[in-house]
Design a protein around this motif. Structure first.
Motif, mmCIF file in Angstrom:
data_model
loop_
_atom_site.group_PDB
_atom_site.id
_atom_site.type_symbol
_atom_site.label_atom_id
_atom_site.label_comp_id
_atom_site.label_asym_id
_atom_site.label_seq_id
_atom_site.Cartn_x
_atom_site.Cartn_y
_atom_site.Cartn_z
ATOM 1 N N LEU A 77 6.058 -0.528 -1.738
ATOM 2 C CA LEU A 77 7.256 -1.071 -2.453
ATOM 3 C C LEU A 77 8.162 -1.726 -1.558
ATOM 4 C CD1 LEU A 77 7.701 1.883 -5.172
ATOM 5 C CD2 LEU A 77 6.503 -0.276 -5.409
ATOM 6 N N GLY A 78 7.889 -1.615 -0.380
ATOM 7 C CA GLY A 78 8.869 -2.409 0.700
ATOM 8 C C GLY A 78 8.296 -3.819 0.857
ATOM 9 N N LEU A 79 7.329 -4.210 0.044
ATOM 10 C CA LEU A 79 6.490 -5.603 0.192
ATOM 11 C C LEU A 79 6.745 -6.453 -1.037
ATOM 12 C CD1 LEU A 79 3.191 -4.508 2.046
ATOM 13 C CD2 LEU A 79 5.137 -5.321 2.919
ATOM 14 N N THR A 136 1.880 9.601 -4.824
ATOM 15 C CA THR A 136 1.472 8.239 -5.250
ATOM 16 C C THR A 136 1.594 7.785 -6.917
ATOM 17 O OG1 THR A 136 -0.759 9.492 -5.348
ATOM 18 C CG2 THR A 136 -0.396 7.857 -3.596
ATOM 19 N N ALA A 137 1.826 9.027 -7.465
ATOM 20 C CA ALA A 137 2.417 8.723 -8.777
ATOM 21 C C ALA A 137 3.747 8.287 -8.987
ATOM 22 C CB ALA A 137 2.083 10.169 -9.387
ATOM 23 N N ALA A 138 4.513 8.916 -7.857
ATOM 24 C CA ALA A 138 5.979 8.412 -7.894
ATOM 25 C C ALA A 138 6.130 6.903 -7.453
ATOM 26 C CB ALA A 138 6.947 9.061 -6.952
ATOM 27 N N LEU A 139 5.412 6.392 -6.672
ATOM 28 C CA LEU A 139 5.246 5.030 -6.487
ATOM 29 C C LEU A 139 4.778 4.084 -7.458
ATOM 30 C CD1 LEU A 139 3.414 5.176 -2.689
ATOM 31 C CD2 LEU A 139 5.613 4.281 -3.243
ATOM 32 N N VAL A 140 3.858 4.711 -8.104
ATOM 33 C CA VAL A 140 3.574 3.959 -9.540
ATOM 34 C C VAL A 140 4.757 3.884 -10.550
ATOM 35 C CG1 VAL A 140 1.955 3.936 -11.631
ATOM 36 C CG2 VAL A 140 0.911 4.443 -9.337
ATOM 37 N N LEU A 141 5.295 5.017 -10.797
ATOM 38 C CA LEU A 141 6.396 5.006 -11.669
ATOM 39 C C LEU A 141 7.453 4.187 -11.252
ATOM 40 C CD1 LEU A 141 8.165 5.935 -14.026
ATOM 41 C CD2 LEU A 141 8.316 8.195 -12.954
ATOM 42 N N LEU A 142 7.681 4.162 -9.667
ATOM 43 C CA LEU A 142 8.872 3.225 -9.428
ATOM 44 C C LEU A 142 8.482 1.818 -9.527
ATOM 45 C CD1 LEU A 142 10.144 5.217 -6.184
ATOM 46 C CD2 LEU A 142 11.319 4.863 -8.338
ATOM 47 N N ASP A 143 7.322 1.456 -9.187
ATOM 48 C CA ASP A 143 6.904 -0.006 -9.333
ATOM 49 C C ASP A 143 6.930 -0.619 -10.716
ATOM 50 O OD1 ASP A 143 5.120 -2.223 -9.858
ATOM 51 O OD2 ASP A 143 3.893 -1.729 -8.057
ATOM 52 N N ALA A 144 6.733 0.401 -11.950
ATOM 53 C CA ALA A 144 6.607 -0.094 -13.003
ATOM 54 C C ALA A 144 8.093 -0.267 -13.678
ATOM 55 C CB ALA A 144 6.125 1.023 -14.020
ATOM 56 N N CYS A 145 9.341 0.592 -12.955
ATOM 57 C CA CYS A 145 10.515 0.402 -13.218
ATOM 58 C C CYS A 145 11.148 -0.834 -12.529
ATOM 59 C CB CYS A 145 11.286 1.508 -12.740
ATOM 60 S SG CYS A 145 10.927 3.299 -13.720
ATOM 61 N N GLY A 202 9.809 -5.395 -2.602
ATOM 62 C CA GLY A 202 10.224 -5.312 -1.519
ATOM 63 C C GLY A 202 11.339 -6.303 -1.303
ATOM 64 N N ARG A 203 11.414 -7.646 -1.965
ATOM 65 C CA ARG A 203 12.402 -8.553 -1.878
ATOM 66 C C ARG A 203 13.544 -7.955 -2.703
ATOM 67 N NH1 ARG A 203 8.273 -12.197 -2.365
ATOM 68 N NH2 ARG A 203 8.543 -12.295 -4.711
ATOM 69 N N ALA A 204 13.330 -7.121 -3.680
ATOM 70 C CA ALA A 204 14.253 -6.688 -4.613
ATOM 71 C C ALA A 204 15.195 -5.588 -3.745
ATOM 72 C CB ALA A 204 13.945 -5.970 -5.938
ATOM 73 N N LEU A 205 14.338 -4.758 -2.792
ATOM 74 C CA LEU A 205 15.282 -3.870 -1.933
ATOM 75 C C LEU A 205 15.886 -4.350 -1.162
ATOM 76 C CD1 LEU A 205 15.023 -0.678 -1.382
ATOM 77 C CD2 LEU A 205 12.913 -1.119 0.020
ATOM 78 N N GLU A 206 15.212 -5.390 -0.303
ATOM 79 C CA GLU A 206 15.997 -6.199 0.685
ATOM 80 C C GLU A 206 17.325 -6.770 -0.002
ATOM 81 O OE1 GLU A 206 13.896 -9.040 2.712
ATOM 82 O OE2 GLU A 206 12.430 -7.405 3.330
#
Ligand code: ADE
Length: 250
Positions: free
Chosen positions: A19-21, A143-152, A25-29
């Motif tokens: 999620l840093g890419l 990895t489930a948390a990464l999926v959930l965060l990506d979707a949000c 990733g752009r939204a994080l930056e």
């Protein structure tokens, strides 16, 4: 005020990870969202900073201690309006409507389990939602948390271009998406469906709707029944003449 993800994990190095890419990733930056991964081990007990213990009643594996999880939750200082989610295959299946609700809020506190699970008492006492990302077992909640965060994150204002975000409305149509085609017009002797080259937008929309319905009926009888029930209630027949474009959706 950015959307805040707080992740409680034994592997904080796994975040933001992918999620840093790209889009996230752009939204994080850009400060649209922020990610704070907290090591559960900080709240571990004794010389070995133990976070788990053997299960009462016997059985394989270890269970995360309620006092350790509680200390980690308390240390986040997240407001009462921030949903707390424990990722577990025993949870309620994650749906797009949950993702929309989470994305509209201030952020999430995500508890990632390893081992056999988390002591049930802390889950019940601290208003923790239990969420599963599918009927399979991962080696941990990260990895489930990464999926959930990506979707949000993709739903946060300004993250997606206008092109993609226009599609969002149709998500709630509850159909799987129609198939896509691009150049070359003939590939390995296979033509693109003729209607897509016709320039007739109404015919294209009707074709896509019909495809979306057929694919949903074939692949996801559960979604198909729910969609049929909804459209019949609204007085529309499921014939590709509803005027909607079929889209990926749950
Ligand atoms: N942890 C392990 N498996 C999981 C799953 N399917 N969903 C959410 N969290 C998990």
């Amino acid at each position: 005020m950015s959307w805040q993800a707080t992740v409680l994990t034994l592997f904080p190095e796994m975040f933001p990870g992918p999620l840093g890419l790209s889009l996230a990733g752009r939204a994080l930056e850009g400060g649209v969202w922020s990610c704070s991964a907290q090591d559960l081990r900080q709240h571990g007990l004794g010389r070995h900073r133990a976070v788990d213990d053997s299960p009462f009643g016997g059985g394989a594996g270890m269970v995360m201690r309620p006092d350790v999880v509680d200390a980690a939750l308390a240390a986040t200082q997240a407001g009462a309006d921030v949903p707390r989610v424990f990722l577990t295959p025993r949870g309620r299946p994650l749906r797009q409507q949950d993702v929309q609700r989470y994305a509209q809020g201030p952020g999430l506190v995500l508890l990632c389990g390893r081992f056999e699970g988390v002591d049930e008492r802390v889950l019940q006492s601290r208003e923790i939602e239990q969420v599963s990302i599918g009927d399979y077992v991962l080696s941990g909640g990260e990895t489930a948390a990464l999926v959930l965060l990506d979707a949000c994150i993709r739903l946060l204002p300004g993250v997606m271009g206008s092109e993609e975000s226009g599609v969002e409305e149709s998500f709630s149509a509850g159909l799987l998406e129609y198939p896509h085609y691009t150049r070359p017009a003939v590939w390995e002797g296979q033509d693109v469906p003729e209607v897509l080259l016709s320039g007739n937008h109404a015919a294209i929309a009707a074709w896509r709707q019909k495809q979306a319905e057929e694919i949903t009926r074939e692949r996801r009888p559960d979604l198909w029944s729910a969609w049929l029930a909804r459209t019949e209630k609204n007085g529309a027949a499921a014939t590709g003449k509803t005027g909607q474009t079929g889209q990926t959706g749950v």
